[in-house]
Scaffold this motif. Sequence first.
Motif, short mmCIF file in Angstrom:
data_model
loop_
_atom_site.label_atom_id
_atom_site.label_comp_id
_atom_site.label_asym_id
_atom_site.label_seq_id
_atom_site.Cartn_x
_atom_site.Cartn_y
_atom_site.Cartn_z
N GLN A 192 86.64 -80.50 -26.60
CA GLN A 192 87.31 -81.72 -27.05
C GLN A 192 86.31 -82.82 -27.41
O GLN A 192 86.44 -83.49 -28.44
CB GLN A 192 88.26 -82.21 -25.96
N LEU A 193 85.32 -83.00 -26.60
CA LEU A 193 84.35 -84.07 -26.86
C LEU A 193 83.51 -83.77 -28.09
O LEU A 193 83.16 -84.69 -28.85
CB LEU A 193 83.47 -84.28 -25.62
N HIS A 194 83.20 -82.52 -28.31
CA HIS A 194 82.45 -82.17 -29.52
C HIS A 194 83.30 -82.40 -30.77
O HIS A 194 82.76 -82.75 -31.83
CB HIS A 194 81.94 -80.73 -29.45
N ARG A 195 84.60 -82.24 -30.66
CA ARG A 195 85.46 -82.59 -31.80
C ARG A 195 85.41 -84.09 -32.08
O ARG A 195 85.35 -84.52 -33.23
CB ARG A 195 86.90 -82.15 -31.56
N LEU A 196 85.41 -84.89 -31.02
CA LEU A 196 85.29 -86.34 -31.22
C LEU A 196 83.98 -86.69 -31.92
O LEU A 196 83.94 -87.56 -32.80
CB LEU A 196 85.36 -87.07 -29.87
N LEU A 197 82.90 -86.00 -31.55
CA LEU A 197 81.61 -86.27 -32.19
C LEU A 197 81.64 -85.92 -33.67
O LEU A 197 81.11 -86.66 -34.50
CB LEU A 197 80.51 -85.48 -31.47
N ARG A 198 82.29 -84.81 -34.01
CA ARG A 198 82.39 -84.42 -35.43
C ARG A 198 83.26 -85.42 -36.20
O ARG A 198 82.89 -85.84 -37.31
CB ARG A 198 82.96 -83.00 -35.56
N LEU A 199 84.40 -85.79 -35.64
CA LEU A 199 85.28 -86.73 -36.32
C LEU A 199 84.62 -88.09 -36.49
O LEU A 199 84.82 -88.78 -37.50
CB LEU A 199 86.59 -86.88 -35.54
N GLY A 200 83.84 -88.49 -35.49
CA GLY A 200 83.17 -89.79 -35.55
C GLY A 200 82.16 -89.91 -36.66
O GLY A 200 81.73 -91.03 -37.00
N GLU A 201 81.76 -88.79 -37.26
CA GLU A 201 80.82 -88.83 -38.39
C GLU A 201 81.51 -89.13 -39.71
O GLU A 201 80.86 -89.41 -40.71
CB GLU A 201 80.08 -87.50 -38.48
N ILE A 207 85.48 -94.31 -33.87
CA ILE A 207 85.82 -94.06 -32.46
C ILE A 207 84.96 -94.98 -31.60
O ILE A 207 83.73 -94.99 -31.72
CB ILE A 207 85.60 -92.59 -32.08
N ARG A 208 85.62 -95.77 -30.77
CA ARG A 208 84.91 -96.68 -29.86
C ARG A 208 85.26 -96.31 -28.42
O ARG A 208 86.39 -95.91 -28.13
CB ARG A 208 85.32 -98.14 -30.12
N VAL A 209 84.29 -96.48 -27.53
CA VAL A 209 84.50 -96.22 -26.10
C VAL A 209 84.48 -97.55 -25.36
O VAL A 209 83.61 -98.39 -25.57
CB VAL A 209 83.40 -95.28 -25.55
N LEU A 210 85.47 -97.73 -24.49
CA LEU A 210 85.53 -98.90 -23.62
C LEU A 210 84.95 -98.49 -22.27
O LEU A 210 85.56 -97.74 -21.53
CB LEU A 210 86.98 -99.37 -23.46
N LEU A 272 82.33 -100.52 -27.08
CA LEU A 272 80.99 -100.34 -27.65
C LEU A 272 81.07 -100.14 -29.16
O LEU A 272 82.09 -99.66 -29.68
CB LEU A 272 80.33 -99.11 -27.02
N PRO A 273 80.01 -100.48 -29.89
CA PRO A 273 79.96 -100.16 -31.33
C PRO A 273 80.07 -98.65 -31.54
O PRO A 273 79.79 -97.86 -30.63
CB PRO A 273 78.59 -100.68 -31.77
N PRO A 274 80.46 -98.21 -32.74
CA PRO A 274 80.68 -96.77 -32.98
C PRO A 274 79.47 -95.89 -32.64
O PRO A 274 79.64 -94.84 -32.00
CB PRO A 274 81.01 -96.72 -34.47
N ASP A 275 78.26 -96.27 -33.05
CA ASP A 275 77.10 -95.42 -32.78
C ASP A 275 76.85 -95.29 -31.28
O ASP A 275 76.57 -94.19 -30.78
CB ASP A 275 75.85 -95.99 -33.47
N ASP A 276 76.95 -96.40 -30.56
CA ASP A 276 76.75 -96.35 -29.11
C ASP A 276 77.86 -95.54 -28.44
O ASP A 276 77.64 -94.84 -27.45
CB ASP A 276 76.72 -97.77 -28.53
N SER A 277 79.06 -95.62 -28.99
CA SER A 277 80.19 -94.88 -28.43
C SER A 277 79.96 -93.37 -28.58
O SER A 277 80.20 -92.60 -27.65
CB SER A 277 81.48 -95.28 -29.15
N LEU A 278 79.49 -92.94 -29.76
CA LEU A 278 79.22 -91.52 -29.96
C LEU A 278 78.09 -91.04 -29.05
O LEU A 278 78.11 -89.90 -28.58
CB LEU A 278 78.89 -91.25 -31.43
#
Length: 311
Positions: A192-201, A207-210, A272-278
């Motif tokens: 699941q997390l690797h899918r988030l990384l692919r989508l975030g590109e 995608i942002r992380v709180l 967090l900003p998108p890059d930091d979130s990824l």
Amino acid sequence: MVRRRRLGAELRRLREAAGLTGDQVVARIGWASASKLSRLENGRSRPDLGDVLDLLDLYEVTGAARDDLIAITRDAGNTRGWLRSYPVMTQRQRGYAELEAGCAEIFEYGPAIIPGLLQVPEYTRLRLFSSRPLLAPDDDETLAREEIETEIAARGSRQATLSREDPPRYEAVLEEGALGPRGGPADVMTVQLHRLLRLGESPTITIRVLPHGVSLANWFVPETAFSIYRFADPDDPDTVAVETLAADMILADEPTLTRYRRVAEWLRAAALPPDDSLAIIAEVAAAHRPPKRPAQRRPHVHRSAERGVAT
């Protein structure tokens, strides 16, 4: 769904401008029940073009305004053609799919669960199976399993929205806890997390992380997950969807929208900003991986190994 709501609001405005009550309209047109007009004005039923034309005649709507409302009526009633683009769709998923289909922008907040548009099938299956103890005692076990698989396929159909030719701009704020081990076993969460990384590109997906310990404005805590939908036609009303255990709420009144928009801004500012979130997601994904097995020790071989003896 949104077109039905917009059409209903326009019909209600025209009726009020004509100085007519619902009962007067029903009597003049000759409908059997006032509930028919109520369902139309509240966007709860698929509009029939003939019925809408009767109302436009009664309200003396002509010219471009009439043409626009006829076009909206056709859009609002074109459910069968729209559904052909989805291989399978459950009733609950259909409501979300109708909202997503015409979207220009989607914002979602996931405090504990990763939103459906971002889920892999393994994660979706886990979420649905974990809810099975909440089914009624007399629910058929086999049917429940079949419905879960249909629900997974339906959610997969919805995800095509993010990769269509003209996709909406999508943004999600995920609590850091939603990425953690409470969400599922390591193998599921890693996928699941690797899918988030692919989508975030993707240039259209943010995608942002709180992070843990970060507070929102004046220590505000959002009570539930929610989604905000904005549409390409500026006259289509923004809509908020709130998914609960028992039912889904679809809200479009302006005071409610204003509150949720403000909460969305607070979430963006605190996350967090998108890059930091990824980068955080990548770290958590690495931590989810099960430990590697230690390499097996090779047996010690004496010099007499030439004779085939090993210890």
